[in-house]
Design an enzyme around this catalytic site. Sequence first.
Site, PDB file in Angstrom:
ATOM      1  N   CYS A 104       0.832  -1.206   0.000  1.00  0.00           N
ATOM      2  CA  CYS A 104       0.000   0.000   0.000  1.00  0.00           C
ATOM      3  C   CYS A 104       0.868   1.258   0.000  1.00  0.00           C
ATOM      4  O   CYS A 104       0.594   2.217  -0.726  1.00  0.00           O
ATOM      5  CB  CYS A 104      -0.932   0.000   1.208  1.00  0.00           C
ATOM      6  SG  CYS A 104      -2.026   1.427   1.265  1.00  0.00           S
ATOM      7  N   CYS A 200      -6.663  -2.392   7.047  1.00  0.00           N
ATOM      8  CA  CYS A 200      -7.800  -1.471   6.970  1.00  0.00           C
ATOM      9  C   CYS A 200      -9.032  -2.095   6.343  1.00  0.00           C
ATOM     10  O   CYS A 200     -10.140  -1.889   6.804  1.00  0.00           O
ATOM     11  CB  CYS A 200      -7.401  -0.201   6.228  1.00  0.00           C
ATOM     12  SG  CYS A 200      -7.696  -0.226   4.464  1.00  0.00           S
TER      13      CYS A 200
END
EC number: 2.8.1.13
Length: 371
Positions: A104, A200
């Site tokens: 990410c 997340c």
Amino acid sequence: MSTNNSDIRVVVGMSGGVDSSVTAHILKEQGYDVIGIFMKNWDDTDEFGVCTATEDYDDVIRVANQIGIPYYAVNFEKEYWDKVFTYFLDEYKLGRTPNPDVMCNKEIKFKAFLEHAESLGADYVATGHYAQVKKVGDEIELLRGVDNNKDQTYFLNQLSQDQLKKVMFPLGGMEKTEVREIATKAGLATANKKDSTGICFIGERNFKQFLSEYLPAQPGDMRTLNGEVLGKHDGLMYYTIGQRHGLGIGGDGEPWFVVGKDLKNNVLFVEQGFHHDSLYSDSLIATDISFTTNSEKPKTFVCTAKFRYRQTDTKVTVNMREDGTAEVVFADPVRAITPGQAVVFYDGDICLGGGTIDTVWKKGAKLNYVG
């Protein structure tokens, strides 16, 4: 307030948490031209995917209004799915344990987001990461954050010079307690907000349940390395090397641990005892090697390494190979080296870069049971 800084535009990645809120606040106080951007990386209308995005964006709006900066939400769902989530699933299909935070940072926060920030005229981007950057000659060094417990260089190991030259990490020289104090003193809406944990897109939900929605589980035998069947596993993807909990093996003596997987035959290998010999190895081969500086590296060098987040550094010798992979030899045997995780190299506080653990070795032989 410095008048010079007002000519420098900094776009801050704001998550709705206290760290990025304080980052934006500090930069605004220092006189920079600050813009807040909320990255929407996951479709929270999806039945299974929740990042509490709506609540988080509401917090971004509150903080941005408090400190007086413009703010926007930008959708990176497609990029995130293509570059991070697909990789995450592919690794689990291979029986490995991936680290989506590393990907990410490499592909979204310091690539897609950076490119978007530049389209807004940004000179720099800033995030709430606990890390530091320092200009040395023509290059930027990536340094550990001062707060050892929060240092996030492990997840930033794949950043290049081009990326590092464009980033600011205002929290890198602070302890987490200081950050909370600044937020409280400034009256920021997120001052008492709990830190987010875990991945997340999974949020607070059960990891096993989440993964099963995307990958079909295939139960199979749980065996010792000698072939004794001790029970059934729920699917290899649910287990990682060194795992103790969730095995369901009773009996006397020491606890049982996952020591390996046989993907072809769908077998989970377990052994008894935290220090069982099969959990230890003395070297590994890493792929996807990336260095944070452009300066030429010797083919062999000694440094320290981390094999998982918050682990104590281990002294290693790194031998770069002709095919671009690296052999990493440990000064002392290391427990529970896990394929798919990052191996990250350090010289003191400088993060040199890292790669992905591919295979695990002991005494010159590949540990086939590990993967």
